[in-house]
Write a protein that holds these residues in place. Sequence first.
Motif, PDB file in Angstrom:
ATOM      1  N   ARG A   1      62.464  39.302  46.540  1.00  0.00           N
ATOM      2  CA  ARG A   1      62.812  39.453  45.121  1.00  0.00           C
ATOM      3  C   ARG A   1      62.500  38.190  44.323  1.00  0.00           C
ATOM      4  O   ARG A   1      62.282  38.266  43.109  1.00  0.00           O
ATOM      5  CB  ARG A   1      64.295  39.814  44.984  1.00  0.00           C
ATOM      6  CG  ARG A   1      64.585  41.292  45.240  1.00  0.00           C
ATOM      7  CD  ARG A   1      66.000  41.663  44.831  1.00  0.00           C
ATOM      8  NE  ARG A   1      66.962  41.256  45.839  1.00  0.00           N
ATOM      9  CZ  ARG A   1      67.352  42.029  46.843  1.00  0.00           C
ATOM     10  NH1 ARG A   1      66.837  43.249  46.987  1.00  0.00           N
ATOM     11  NH2 ARG A   1      68.229  41.589  47.719  1.00  0.00           N
TER      12      ARG A   1
ATOM     13  N   ASN B   1      56.695  36.675  42.842  1.00  0.00           N
ATOM     14  CA  ASN B   1      56.167  37.216  41.590  1.00  0.00           C
ATOM     15  C   ASN B   1      56.118  38.738  41.632  1.00  0.00           C
ATOM     16  O   ASN B   1      56.167  39.352  42.702  1.00  0.00           O
ATOM     17  CB  ASN B   1      54.769  36.659  41.313  1.00  0.00           C
ATOM     18  CG  ASN B   1      54.806  35.251  40.756  1.00  0.00           C
ATOM     19  OD1 ASN B   1      55.818  34.808  40.223  1.00  0.00           O
ATOM     20  ND2 ASN B   1      53.693  34.534  40.878  1.00  0.00           N
ATOM     21  N   ARG B   2      55.981  39.318  40.460  1.00  0.00           N
ATOM     22  CA  ARG B   2      55.875  40.765  40.364  1.00  0.00           C
ATOM     23  C   ARG B   2      54.662  41.260  41.153  1.00  0.00           C
ATOM     24  O   ARG B   2      53.654  40.575  41.261  1.00  0.00           O
ATOM     25  CB  ARG B   2      55.738  41.163  38.889  1.00  0.00           C
ATOM     26  CG  ARG B   2      55.717  42.660  38.654  1.00  0.00           C
ATOM     27  CD  ARG B   2      55.661  42.947  37.165  1.00  0.00           C
ATOM     28  NE  ARG B   2      55.587  44.375  36.913  1.00  0.00           N
ATOM     29  CZ  ARG B   2      55.531  44.927  35.708  1.00  0.00           C
ATOM     30  NH1 ARG B   2      55.540  44.153  34.635  1.00  0.00           N
ATOM     31  NH2 ARG B   2      55.461  46.226  35.574  1.00  0.00           N
ATOM     32  N   ASP B   3      54.773  42.471  41.712  1.00  0.00           N
ATOM     33  CA  ASP B   3      53.702  43.070  42.522  1.00  0.00           C
ATOM     34  C   ASP B   3      53.333  42.176  43.707  1.00  0.00           C
ATOM     35  O   ASP B   3      52.155  41.913  43.992  1.00  0.00           O
ATOM     36  CB  ASP B   3      52.462  43.356  41.667  1.00  0.00           C
ATOM     37  CG  ASP B   3      52.707  44.460  40.654  1.00  0.00           C
ATOM     38  OD1 ASP B   3      53.514  45.356  40.937  1.00  0.00           O
ATOM     39  OD2 ASP B   3      52.090  44.419  39.570  1.00  0.00           O
TER      40      ASP B   3
ATOM     41  N   GLN C   1      61.733  47.993  49.125  1.00  0.00           N
ATOM     42  CA  GLN C   1      62.941  48.127  48.320  1.00  0.00           C
ATOM     43  C   GLN C   1      63.204  46.874  47.489  1.00  0.00           C
ATOM     44  O   GLN C   1      63.780  46.953  46.401  1.00  0.00           O
ATOM     45  CB  GLN C   1      64.136  48.418  49.216  1.00  0.00           C
ATOM     46  CG  GLN C   1      64.126  49.809  49.843  1.00  0.00           C
ATOM     47  CD  GLN C   1      65.155  49.954  50.944  1.00  0.00           C
ATOM     48  OE1 GLN C   1      66.089  49.146  51.075  1.00  0.00           O
ATOM     49  NE2 GLN C   1      65.000  50.990  51.769  1.00  0.00           N
ATOM     50  N   ALA C   2      62.774  45.710  48.028  1.00  0.00           N
ATOM     51  CA  ALA C   2      63.000  44.448  47.324  1.00  0.00           C
ATOM     52  C   ALA C   2      61.942  44.168  46.264  1.00  0.00           C
ATOM     53  O   ALA C   2      62.010  43.140  45.575  1.00  0.00           O
ATOM     54  CB  ALA C   2      63.037  43.303  48.327  1.00  0.00           C
ATOM     55  N   GLY C   3      60.945  45.059  46.138  1.00  0.00           N
ATOM     56  CA  GLY C   3      59.971  44.924  45.063  1.00  0.00           C
ATOM     57  C   GLY C   3      58.551  44.629  45.472  1.00  0.00           C
ATOM     58  O   GLY C   3      57.673  44.499  44.603  1.00  0.00           O
ATOM     59  N   ALA C   4      58.277  44.520  46.758  1.00  0.00           N
ATOM     60  CA  ALA C   4      56.891  44.301  47.186  1.00  0.00           C
ATOM     61  C   ALA C   4      56.035  45.502  46.820  1.00  0.00           C
ATOM     62  O   ALA C   4      56.461  46.654  46.964  1.00  0.00           O
ATOM     63  CB  ALA C   4      56.827  44.051  48.690  1.00  0.00           C
ATOM     64  N   ALA C   5      54.825  45.241  46.337  1.00  0.00           N
ATOM     65  CA  ALA C   5      53.926  46.328  45.944  1.00  0.00           C
ATOM     66  C   ALA C   5      53.115  46.828  47.130  1.00  0.00           C
ATOM     67  O   ALA C   5      52.798  48.018  47.211  1.00  0.00           O
ATOM     68  CB  ALA C   5      52.992  45.859  44.839  1.00  0.00           C
TER      69      ALA C   5
END
Length: 390
Positions: free
Chosen positions: A272, A275-277, A297-301
């Motif tokens: 988390r 960086n984004r993606d 779930q933690a935001g990994a693309a």
Amino acid sequence: MDYQKEALRKHREWAGKIEIKTRAPLDTAEALALAYTPGVAAPCLEIEKNPDLSFTYTRRWNTVAVITNGTAILGLGDIGPVAGMPVMEGKAALFKAFGDVDAIPLCVNSKDVDEFVHIVAALQGSFGGVNLEDIKAPECFYIEEKLKKLCDIPIFHDDQHGTAVVTLAALINATKFVGKKIPDLKIVMNGAGAAAVAICKLLLSYGCRNITLLDRHGAIYAGRDNLNDVKKQMAEVTNLEHVAGDLQTVIKNADVFIGVSAPHVLTPEMVRSMNRDAIVFACANPIPEIMPDLALQAGAAVVATGRSDFPNQINNVLAFPGIFRGALDVRAKEINEAMKLKAAEALAALVTDAELKADYILPQAFDHRVTEKVAEACKQAAIDSGINRV
């Protein structure tokens, strides 16, 4: 299935995963005279005059040695060369099944690196290439470097360079999927052994500019204590801002995590903080640095592992059969950086833009196109580099 129990049963049944078959008929006295004495003297004398003719008159042109000293067998560690034989046989079987390359497993009972180098160098006339396998760091770096100087056939440590090629291919496509550019990536690599160093070097060659390596003591940077010679060399070309700290500290605002280290060292909280993606390659085997579902779930693309039961497997079998097939076909004197880069690009290109998805950034191991395309790329790169014999 209990894989351990079933594998023992099958290995007992197989009594070896490879065997040797004859190509020359030996069913008449005339055939015997041609394949062996007196006829065999003719190619012997021709090879004496020109040793390169051994690639023409013998199977050397298609034969690779798969060699270990048993110091880093899979995830089992230093279990010795004889205990490593099932792995070497398995690798030889993969060479044949995926690249139609004849491979001979050799288990050398010596931890003396100079003795090991001497033995392998003395055997080079029997082979068209050498695949070093499961040799621990940092000794593997020394062994490979010395052999490259002593031998005029390809010396390839698959744990390093096969892993690096497939990782780069995965990164090319993962970066394309998330819409980022290779030179702009902030990359954090956990682990600083053989595979990690090779991955790092290949990524730098491809244009990655911002890479930080971590070992068990934290981020590696120039001037830090507890660095061996290889890590000192890497510190000169990575982490140029001299960032110190553990993984939790260094991974903040990173675009890419590449793990070749240990289970469960990457937490959802760390993902988390990226960086984004974010792109997460958690390649510790059999248990990755983070399980894919937790990373997503933690935001990994995009998430990849070294396991076949999850999408996006970073699997060396995508690289080494084609690399050696290409090298052997042009009788290359080495496998150089250009060949590895072209192999990675060819592998990545097998996933088209239309096919590219978060869970499909690499072709499958059984994709029949892989060896052919990687081999073609390596052959051309070898020719362009002027290291081919034919």
